[in-house]
Design an enzyme around this catalytic site. Structure first.
Site, PDB file in Angstrom:
ATOM      1  N   TYR A 147       0.953  -1.169  -0.002  1.00  0.00           N
ATOM      2  CA  TYR A 147      -0.015  -0.131   0.132  1.00  0.00           C
ATOM      3  C   TYR A 147       0.888   1.433   0.057  1.00  0.00           C
ATOM      4  O   TYR A 147       0.342   2.367  -0.236  1.00  0.00           O
ATOM      5  CB  TYR A 147      -0.884   0.008   1.213  1.00  0.00           C
ATOM      6  CG  TYR A 147      -1.801  -1.079   1.446  1.00  0.00           C
ATOM      7  CD1 TYR A 147      -2.108  -1.930   0.434  1.00  0.00           C
ATOM      8  CD2 TYR A 147      -2.231  -1.646   2.666  1.00  0.00           C
ATOM      9  CE1 TYR A 147      -2.933  -2.873   0.579  1.00  0.00           C
ATOM     10  CE2 TYR A 147      -3.083  -2.436   2.817  1.00  0.00           C
ATOM     11  CZ  TYR A 147      -3.480  -3.338   1.581  1.00  0.00           C
ATOM     12  OH  TYR A 147      -4.526  -4.362   1.851  1.00  0.00           O
ATOM     13  N   HIS A 191       1.015 -11.433   2.941  1.00  0.00           N
ATOM     14  CA  HIS A 191      -0.110 -10.778   2.360  1.00  0.00           C
ATOM     15  C   HIS A 191      -1.377 -11.887   1.411  1.00  0.00           C
ATOM     16  O   HIS A 191      -2.259 -11.578   1.642  1.00  0.00           O
ATOM     17  CB  HIS A 191       0.367  -9.651   1.421  1.00  0.00           C
ATOM     18  CG  HIS A 191      -0.809  -8.670   1.321  1.00  0.00           C
ATOM     19  ND1 HIS A 191      -0.437  -7.419   1.293  1.00  0.00           N
ATOM     20  CD2 HIS A 191      -2.191  -8.712   1.298  1.00  0.00           C
ATOM     21  CE1 HIS A 191      -1.486  -6.566   0.934  1.00  0.00           C
ATOM     22  NE2 HIS A 191      -2.477  -7.440   0.989  1.00  0.00           N
ATOM     23  N   GLN A 216      -5.488 -13.229   8.660  1.00  0.00           N
ATOM     24  CA  GLN A 216      -6.374 -12.068   8.075  1.00  0.00           C
ATOM     25  C   GLN A 216      -6.859 -12.410   6.748  1.00  0.00           C
ATOM     26  O   GLN A 216      -6.454 -12.606   5.658  1.00  0.00           O
ATOM     27  CB  GLN A 216      -5.222 -10.950   8.025  1.00  0.00           C
ATOM     28  CG  GLN A 216      -6.388  -9.545   7.815  1.00  0.00           C
ATOM     29  CD  GLN A 216      -5.431  -8.413   7.357  1.00  0.00           C
ATOM     30  OE1 GLN A 216      -5.234  -7.990   6.319  1.00  0.00           O
ATOM     31  NE2 GLN A 216      -4.733  -7.846   8.407  1.00  0.00           N
ATOM     32  N   LEU A 244     -17.474  -4.761   6.536  1.00  0.00           N
ATOM     33  CA  LEU A 244     -18.643  -3.968   6.246  1.00  0.00           C
ATOM     34  C   LEU A 244     -19.164  -4.173   4.724  1.00  0.00           C
ATOM     35  O   LEU A 244     -20.036  -3.553   4.182  1.00  0.00           O
ATOM     36  CB  LEU A 244     -18.431  -2.332   6.543  1.00  0.00           C
ATOM     37  CG  LEU A 244     -18.040  -1.728   7.788  1.00  0.00           C
ATOM     38  CD1 LEU A 244     -17.630  -0.414   7.916  1.00  0.00           C
ATOM     39  CD2 LEU A 244     -19.180  -2.262   8.569  1.00  0.00           C
ATOM     40  N   ARG A 272     -17.074   8.459  10.514  1.00  0.00           N
ATOM     41  CA  ARG A 272     -17.463   7.065  10.333  1.00  0.00           C
ATOM     42  C   ARG A 272     -16.743   6.395  11.159  1.00  0.00           C
ATOM     43  O   ARG A 272     -17.062   5.222  11.755  1.00  0.00           O
ATOM     44  CB  ARG A 272     -17.046   6.531   8.798  1.00  0.00           C
ATOM     45  CG  ARG A 272     -18.234   7.194   7.964  1.00  0.00           C
ATOM     46  CD  ARG A 272     -18.141   6.706   6.529  1.00  0.00           C
ATOM     47  NE  ARG A 272     -19.376   7.183   5.968  1.00  0.00           N
ATOM     48  CZ  ARG A 272     -19.360   7.007   4.401  1.00  0.00           C
ATOM     49  NH1 ARG A 272     -18.346   6.631   3.802  1.00  0.00           N
ATOM     50  NH2 ARG A 272     -20.428   7.460   3.591  1.00  0.00           N
TER      51      ARG A 272
END
Length: 265
Positions: free
Chosen positions: A31, A89, A153, A182, A228
């Site tokens: 990222y 990852h 994860q 979400l 949020r």
């Protein structure tokens, strides 16, 4: 279940604790945000012991040499003395790549560069492969040489509950970190969520996050919007009943992102 609050943590197999709620940003080498993320955390004024920083070996670097470099680069980019949690990852790079990258993380732990290690997006067959290697390495090289698997994860939510992976991890005390809890906001009008949101005077997003907490997942709702982020943390003043939790069991398999858990490479 035990009462949860914003400070609730869970102990990993490594012996270190991880917060049950992570919010704001997810850092990783791929990222290119490790430096800014660490800078923001350190500027918070909190003690280093109260911060938890995670990074990941990117998919293209899942091999021994590159994974080893990634850890050193993360330390250089962040200025941190150690990384709290380092993950692979994705289960790419083939068997030799995956196991080589894992060995690099194990060595980073022994060198004091990383405290806890884990994987991301590993399916049961990948986990079985890693467990077998860890066991064989321990028998051949001695206790602790195979490493300690602390985290997997993966994408987790009511439309992707992954009972096979969850069962594997829970039996071994491996913490499940839920990313995309979400569902990328694609289910906010779903009839499963609306009645619960109305009953508890919460948003559908808060119902989803509460579901994750009550499943004993570490939840990672990603957001850069302050309002949020604040909403995401206000999930401790209600609790879904057992019946309501069952009502959110859809039995469906609907990833909203990539799904490397099925990779057979």
């Amino acid at each position: 279940m035990a009462k949860l609050d914003i400070n609730s943590k869970v102990r990993m197999n490594s012996g270190y604790e991880i917060p049950l709620l992570g919010y704001g940003v997810d850092s990783a080498t791929a990222y290119r945000n490790e430096g800014p993320s660490a800078k923001g955390m350190l500027q918070s004024g909190l003690a280093r012991a109260d911060l938890f920083f995670t990074s990941k070996v990117p998919p293209r670097s899942i091999n021994y040499a590159d994974a080893k470099k990634c850890v050193d680069e993360s330390l250089a980019q962040t200025g941190l003395r150690y990384i709290d949690l380092y993950l692979l990852h994705a289960p790419y790079g083939g068997k030799s790549g995956r196991l080589g990258a894992w060995r690099a993380l194990v060595e980073a732990v022994h060198a004091g560069k990383v405290r806890s290690i884990g994987v991301s997006n590993f399916g049961v067959h990948h986990l079985d492969e890693l467990e077998a290697w860890m066991r064989e390495t321990e028998e051949r090289e001695g206790e602790g040489r195979g490493g300690v698997l602390s985290v997997n994860q993966i994408e987790l939510h009511p439309w992707l509950a992954r009972p096979d992976i969850v069962d594997w991890c829970e039996k071994r005390g491996v913490v499940l970190e839920a990313y995309s809890p979400l569902v990328r906001s694609t289910k906010m009008d779903d009839p499963l969520l609306r009645p619960l949101a109305k009953k508890y005077n919460k948003t559908p997003a808060q119902i989803l996050l509460r579901w994750g907490l009550q499943k004993n997942f570490v939840i990672l709702p990603k957001s850069v919007t302050p309002s949020r982020i604040e909403e995401n943390r206000n999930i401790y003043d209600f609790e879904l009943s057992e019946e309501e939790m069952r009502s959110l069991h859809t039995g469906r398999y609907e990833p909203c992102t990539w799904d490397p858990t099925t990779s057979t490479d």
